[in-house]
Design a protein around this motif. Structure first.
Motif, PDB file in Angstrom:
ATOM      1  N   ALA A 207       0.857  -1.187   0.094  1.00 50.63           N
ATOM      2  CA  ALA A 207      -0.081  -0.077  -0.036  1.00 50.63           C
ATOM      3  C   ALA A 207       0.943   1.358  -0.049  1.00 50.63           C
ATOM      4  CB  ALA A 207      -1.091   0.078   1.094  1.00 50.63           C
ATOM      5  N   GLN A 208       2.069   1.151   0.417  1.00 47.42           N
ATOM      6  CA  GLN A 208       2.917   2.305   0.446  1.00 47.42           C
ATOM      7  C   GLN A 208       3.921   2.287  -0.654  1.00 47.42           C
ATOM      8  OE1 GLN A 208       5.118   1.636   4.113  1.00 47.42           O
ATOM      9  NE2 GLN A 208       3.300   2.195   5.459  1.00 47.42           N
ATOM     10  N   LEU A 213       2.226   2.051  -7.606  1.00 51.72           N
ATOM     11  CA  LEU A 213       0.675   1.480  -7.305  1.00 51.72           C
ATOM     12  C   LEU A 213      -0.230   2.414  -8.000  1.00 51.72           C
ATOM     13  CD1 LEU A 213      -1.160  -0.514  -6.256  1.00 51.72           C
ATOM     14  CD2 LEU A 213      -0.927   0.567  -3.897  1.00 51.72           C
ATOM     15  N   ARG A 217      -2.748   0.220 -10.689  1.00 54.21           N
ATOM     16  CA  ARG A 217      -4.175  -0.007 -10.355  1.00 54.21           C
ATOM     17  C   ARG A 217      -5.059   0.071 -11.709  1.00 54.21           C
ATOM     18  NH1 ARG A 217      -3.897   2.831  -5.199  1.00 54.21           N
ATOM     19  NH2 ARG A 217      -4.377   1.249  -3.525  1.00 54.21           N
ATOM     20  N   VAL A 230      -3.328  -5.797  -2.481  1.00 54.64           N
ATOM     21  CA  VAL A 230      -2.492  -4.696  -1.867  1.00 54.64           C
ATOM     22  C   VAL A 230      -2.079  -5.110  -0.348  1.00 54.64           C
ATOM     23  CG1 VAL A 230      -2.229  -2.233  -1.258  1.00 54.64           C
ATOM     24  CG2 VAL A 230      -3.290  -3.039  -3.366  1.00 54.64           C
ATOM     25  N   PRO A 232      -1.336  -3.996   3.356  1.00 58.71           N
ATOM     26  CA  PRO A 232      -1.141  -3.062   4.137  1.00 58.71           C
ATOM     27  C   PRO A 232       0.258  -2.606   4.552  1.00 58.71           C
ATOM     28  CG  PRO A 232      -3.068  -4.255   4.512  1.00 58.71           C
ATOM     29  CD  PRO A 232      -2.293  -5.106   3.872  1.00 58.71           C
ATOM     30  N   ASP A 276      -9.195  -3.129  -5.252  1.00 57.71           N
ATOM     31  CA  ASP A 276      -8.138  -3.851  -4.663  1.00 57.71           C
ATOM     32  C   ASP A 276      -8.614  -4.943  -3.735  1.00 57.71           C
ATOM     33  OD1 ASP A 276      -6.636  -2.122  -6.076  1.00 57.71           O
ATOM     34  OD2 ASP A 276      -6.106  -0.976  -4.117  1.00 57.71           O
ATOM     35  N   VAL A 278      -7.493  -6.929  -0.585  1.00 62.16           N
ATOM     36  CA  VAL A 278      -6.600  -6.684   0.538  1.00 62.16           C
ATOM     37  C   VAL A 278      -6.104  -8.021   1.154  1.00 62.16           C
ATOM     38  CG1 VAL A 278      -5.998  -5.238   2.610  1.00 62.16           C
ATOM     39  CG2 VAL A 278      -7.321  -4.460   1.054  1.00 62.16           C
TER      40      VAL A 278
END
Length: 281
Positions: A207-208, A213, A217, A230, A232, A276, A278
């Motif tokens: 996610a970072q 990213l 997407r 993704v 976290p 996304d 997760v």
């Protein structure tokens, strides 16, 4: 001349996974993946041109040259269609192999896939490679800058340190050639977008991963047989930062798209269009 490579075999009947490292790395960067996969699959780890123990690019265009060398190696070794796993810049080479010889690819897991830089990052890389800076700044300084741009946070430090350490043998001319690929990935992604994808693909990003990213997407949303997971609180090199979750996702994906699974009934697949996924493993 074949690329430097290492084969780790589980059994003659096991399926194969081919590994593609990122810029500045070599096949050793998958040290957190090997224990999870070597008991289930035969593994082929490759040093891309200009990296590790493989020969220099010698002025060749990196992506097309690397893809041709990978295909030649697969044919030399007599490998059947294989699963591909790659990280960062290695994912561009994987995608190019798929453009040239899609029948050689069983499925793909792409960690920290590179589509295109954010505009400000693209500007920084271009400036570092243009005259006169390319002749003033040592290549090592450019790579250190590149690593800190991609992996800026404190929790990225371990993966950043690994890539800086393994990149020490990267030749200056090869660094500059591969760095230019990072902001020219559209030369691979544009023809990919024009085709209907037939290869199951799992994109896994942190996610970072602020540089790649956002634009990735958009691409995955429109690509058939593709999904994006993704992780976290993880950065660009998510296969190192969160190896347990990444390995579990990849292993499950390869098993679902293995030769045996192809003959078992399963739900129809289509383009991933629901945002996304997760990881909660």
């Amino acid at each position: 001349m074949h690329l430097h490579h290492q084969c780790i075999t589980a059994s003659p009947s096991a399926e194969w996974i081919v590994f593609f490292h990122g810029m500045g790395g070599d096949c050793s960067i998958f040290y957190k993946q090997l224990p999870a996969f070597q008991g289930h699959y035969n593994l082929l780890l490759i040093d891309l041109p200009g990296h590790g123990q493989s020969a220099s690019l010698e002025g060749e265009e990196p992506v097309a040259f690397a893809a041709r060398k990978v295909i030649a190696l697969l044919e030399h070794l007599g490998l059947p269609p294989a699963h591909f796993m790659g990280v960062s810049l290695g994912t561009i080479v994987m995608q190019h192999v798929a453009l040239l010889r899609p029948e050689r690819v069983q499925s793909m897991v792409l960690a920290g896939a590179v589509r295109r830089f954010q505009p400000w990052g693209e500007w920084l890389v271009k400036r570092s490679l243009t005259f006169p800076l390319v002749h003033v700044l040592p290549a090592r300084a450019g790579y250190v800058l590149f690593a800190h741009i991609l992996l800026p946070r404190a929790n990225h430090r371990a993966s950043r340190d690994i890539f800086l350490r393994v990149s020490r043998g990267l030749r200056p001319s090869d660094y500059r050639a591969w760095a230019a690929v990072a902001y020219g990935a559209e030369t691979t992604y544009t023809p990919l977008a024009r085709r209907t994808n037939t290869i199951p693909k799992l994109y896994v990003s942190g996610a970072q991963d602020h540089m790649f990213l956002p634009r990735l997407r958009d691409f995955v949303r429109d690509e058939a047989r593709a999904e994006l997971v993704v992780l976290p609180a993880r950065g660009h090199v998510c296969n190192i930062e969160d190896a347990p979750r990444f390995n579990a996702l990849a292993l499950d994906f390869f098993q679902r798209h293995g030769a045996r699974a192809l003959h078992a009934p399963r739900p129809a697949e289509g383009a991933h269009a629901g945002g996304d996924l997760v990881a909660r493993l």
